[in-house]
Design a protein around this motif. Structure first.
Motif, PDB file in Angstrom:
ATOM      1  N   GLN A  84      34.532  31.117  45.830  1.00  0.00           N
ATOM      2  CA  GLN A  84      33.709  32.378  46.454  1.00  0.00           C
ATOM      3  C   GLN A  84      33.741  32.460  47.623  1.00  0.00           C
ATOM      4  O   GLN A  84      33.574  33.689  48.280  1.00  0.00           O
ATOM      5  N   LYS A  88      35.077  35.749  49.854  1.00  0.00           N
ATOM      6  CA  LYS A  88      33.993  36.737  50.622  1.00  0.00           C
ATOM      7  C   LYS A  88      34.619  36.599  52.054  1.00  0.00           C
ATOM      8  O   LYS A  88      34.979  37.812  52.806  1.00  0.00           O
ATOM      9  N   LYS A  92      36.179  40.086  54.329  1.00  0.00           N
ATOM     10  CA  LYS A  92      35.600  40.442  55.623  1.00  0.00           C
ATOM     11  C   LYS A  92      36.843  40.425  56.474  1.00  0.00           C
ATOM     12  O   LYS A  92      36.815  41.209  57.291  1.00  0.00           O
TER      13      LYS A  92
END
Length: 108
Positions: A84, A88, A92
């Motif tokens: 996870q 993420k 980004k």
């Protein structure tokens, strides 16, 4: 194998072959040591330092795998879902760095 599977495999290995996880500070020191071994190979094999005879048979892949193993241990024992977190971070970076790298004259 995805990162979640790798974290589970490391946890299974610890339960089957280890007594327990080393504490977080010990694993941080282990991670630093393993990264140092990777740095030594890269600096001598791809950098300007000469490679010592004793280093010529070291396997960069195995040393990188050692780094990954300890990193997965740290993630497990600090309850980090690395899959996870990685997803993420990649999202980004894709948004933040897309134009930045294409516009960097040093990379052309």
């Amino acid at each position: 194998m995805n990162i979640q599977n790798a974290q589970q495999e490391v946890d299974n290995w610890i339960k089957e072959h280890g007594v327990r996880y080393f504490n977080e500070l010990t694993n941080m020191a282990q991670l630093t040591e393993e990264v140092g071994e990777v740095a030594r190979i890269i600096s001598r094999r791809y950098g300007e330092q000469s490679e010592k005879e004793s280093d010529k048979n070291k396997d960069l892949g195995e040393e990188l795998a050692d780094v990954l193993f300890v990193l997965l241990c740290l993630a497990n024992q600090t309850d980090v879902d690395l899959q996870q977190a990685f997803n993420k971070r990649m999202d980004k970076k894709a948004k933040r760095d897309h134009d930045r790298h294409h516009s960097n004259e040093k990379l052309k």
